[in-house]
Design an enzyme around this catalytic site. Structure first.
Site, mmCIF file in Angstrom:
data_model
loop_
_atom_site.group_PDB
_atom_site.id
_atom_site.type_symbol
_atom_site.label_atom_id
_atom_site.label_comp_id
_atom_site.label_asym_id
_atom_site.label_seq_id
_atom_site.Cartn_x
_atom_site.Cartn_y
_atom_site.Cartn_z
ATOM 1 N N GLN A 1 -7.002 -1.182 -9.326
ATOM 2 C CA GLN A 1 -5.810 -1.736 -9.608
ATOM 3 C C GLN A 1 -7.280 -3.257 -9.033
ATOM 4 O O GLN A 1 -6.967 -3.193 -7.907
ATOM 5 C CB GLN A 1 -4.182 -2.222 -8.486
ATOM 6 C CG GLN A 1 -3.358 -3.005 -8.792
ATOM 7 C CD GLN A 1 -2.650 -3.140 -9.807
ATOM 8 O OE1 GLN A 1 -2.048 -2.085 -10.444
ATOM 9 N NE2 GLN A 1 -2.145 -4.156 -10.795
ATOM 10 N N LYS B 1 4.138 1.840 -10.506
ATOM 11 C CA LYS B 1 3.608 2.446 -12.217
ATOM 12 C C LYS B 1 3.921 4.080 -10.653
ATOM 13 O O LYS B 1 3.945 5.298 -11.847
ATOM 14 C CB LYS B 1 1.644 2.556 -11.659
ATOM 15 C CG LYS B 1 1.423 1.321 -12.295
ATOM 16 C CD LYS B 1 -0.044 0.940 -11.711
ATOM 17 C CE LYS B 1 0.087 -0.544 -12.879
ATOM 18 N NZ LYS B 1 -0.596 -1.543 -12.937
ATOM 19 N N ASP C 1 -7.547 3.086 -17.660
ATOM 20 C CA ASP C 1 -7.444 1.570 -17.836
ATOM 21 C C ASP C 1 -8.161 1.328 -19.177
ATOM 22 O O ASP C 1 -8.627 0.436 -19.237
ATOM 23 C CB ASP C 1 -7.990 0.713 -16.527
ATOM 24 C CG ASP C 1 -7.696 0.191 -15.453
ATOM 25 O OD1 ASP C 1 -6.103 0.006 -16.260
ATOM 26 O OD2 ASP C 1 -7.696 0.010 -14.622
HETATM 27 N N1 GUN Z 1 -4.454 -6.333 -12.788
HETATM 28 C C1 GUN Z 1 -3.633 -6.790 -13.996
HETATM 29 N N2 GUN Z 1 -3.097 -5.761 -14.955
HETATM 30 C C2 GUN Z 1 -3.881 -4.454 -15.006
HETATM 31 C C3 GUN Z 1 -4.850 -3.840 -15.368
HETATM 32 O O1 GUN Z 1 -4.172 -3.647 -16.866
HETATM 33 N N3 GUN Z 1 -5.455 -2.466 -14.911
HETATM 34 C C4 GUN Z 1 -5.470 -2.413 -13.373
HETATM 35 N N4 GUN Z 1 -6.306 -1.874 -13.150
HETATM 36 N N5 GUN Z 1 -4.857 -3.770 -13.008
HETATM 37 C C5 GUN Z 1 -5.108 -4.797 -13.112
#
Ligand code: GUN
Length: 287
Positions: free
Chosen positions: A97, A53, A120
């Site tokens: 995350q 990211k 998200d």
């Molecule tokens: N962990 C796995 N997929 C995601 C996601 O789409 N967003 C976040 N914040 N954590 C994750």
């Protein structure tokens, strides 16, 4: 005949190019999109995702605000950090995350992020808006799935869509997005009786179980479109929820793992952060 591959890597590159152009335009007006990514603990898979990211942010000209916290961080410390990011005008999007250490309540964390910075789409207000069909920040993986289907010209309206998995991150929201496009949607889960009987009815099959190779060729109708959301790390590499080699001989379209939904998720995160920055810029111009 073998299925056509839905190439998430290639499509995500197109999205990222568009994001980069729009970010440059915004930056020329004095607003550099900023995304904060918070990782608590040292889960190796999460570390990989968070690094991806950060790299994606750099490539499209966003400011990235990475916050690495030890696993011992308590909930209050994390909520205080989020408070700071909420009130920082350089931060347009915030992502914490998942998974979080067990002593931290992920729902409380999702609620702490300002809905307009919730890239998200996990805040209850944004989930509620999605459910009601009101314009909102859509969760990245579901948004990436629908984006990829639409890119390949796959008609969703009137189709029978079967989603295997009912997680808050993928299964539930992708069902809503497919429903909003007039698919007839069935959501399956670990207690579903005779899963193959249900999956064989799917024109569009989304596998989001997190269990490698749960979907074999006998579970797929000839000509179905198959989307594999699963990514399991094994010693022989990344494996999806779908038995790719077998299912590609039955399906009309299929996503690979890796190179399918994974890169689309990151591209949609960038789009959401850009959208948050653009909204912020236009509201400050109105002021
Ligand atoms: N962990 C796995 N997929 C995601 C996601 O789409 N967003 C976040 N914040 N954590 C994750």
């Amino acid at each position: 005949m073998s299925a056509a591959i839905m190439d998430g890597k290639a499509v995500s590159a197109l999205v990222r190019r568009e994001v980069k152009e729009r970010a440059a335009l915004l930056a020329s007006k004095g607003v550099k999109p900023g995304l904060a990514v918070v990782l608590v603990g040292d889960d190796p898979a999460s570390q990989v995702y968070v690094r991806q990211k950060e790299k994606a942010c750099d490539e499209v000209g966003f400011a990235s605000f990475m916050r690495y916290l030890p696993a011992s961080t308590d909930e209050k410390e994390l909520l205080d950090l989020i408070d700071g990011l909420n009130s920082d005008p350089a931060v347009h999007g915030i992502l914490v995350q998942l998974p979080l250490p067990k002593h931290i309540d992920k729902d409380r964390v999702a609620e702490a992020i300002r809905p307009e910075k919730d890239v998200d789409g996990f805040h209850p207000i944004n989930v509620g808006r999605l459910t009601l069909g009101i314009e909102t920040m859509e969760p990245c993986t579901p948004k990436g799935i629908v984006y990829l289907l639409e890119h390949y010209g796959i008609d969703i309206e009137g189709k029978r869509a079967v989603v295997v998995g009912r997680s808050n991150i993928v299964g539930k929201p992708v069902s809503l997005l497919l429903l909003s496009r007039n698919a007839t949607v069935t959501v399956c889960h670990s207690r579903t009786k005779d899963l193959p009987d249900v999956t064989r009815q799917a024109d569009i099959l989304v596998a989001a179980t997190g269990k490698p190779k749960t979907i074999g060729s006998s579970m797929v109708k000839g000509g179905a479109v198959v989307v594999d959301v699963g990514i399991t790390r094994t010693q022989s590499g990344l494996i999806g929820d779908v038995d790719f080699d077998a299912v590609k001989e039955v399906a009309s379209y299929i996503t690979p793992v890796p190179g399918g939904i994974g890169p689309m998720t990151i591209a949609m995160l960038l789009l959401n952060a850009l959208k948050a920055a653009e909204a912020c810029a236009s509201s400050s111009m109105r002021r």
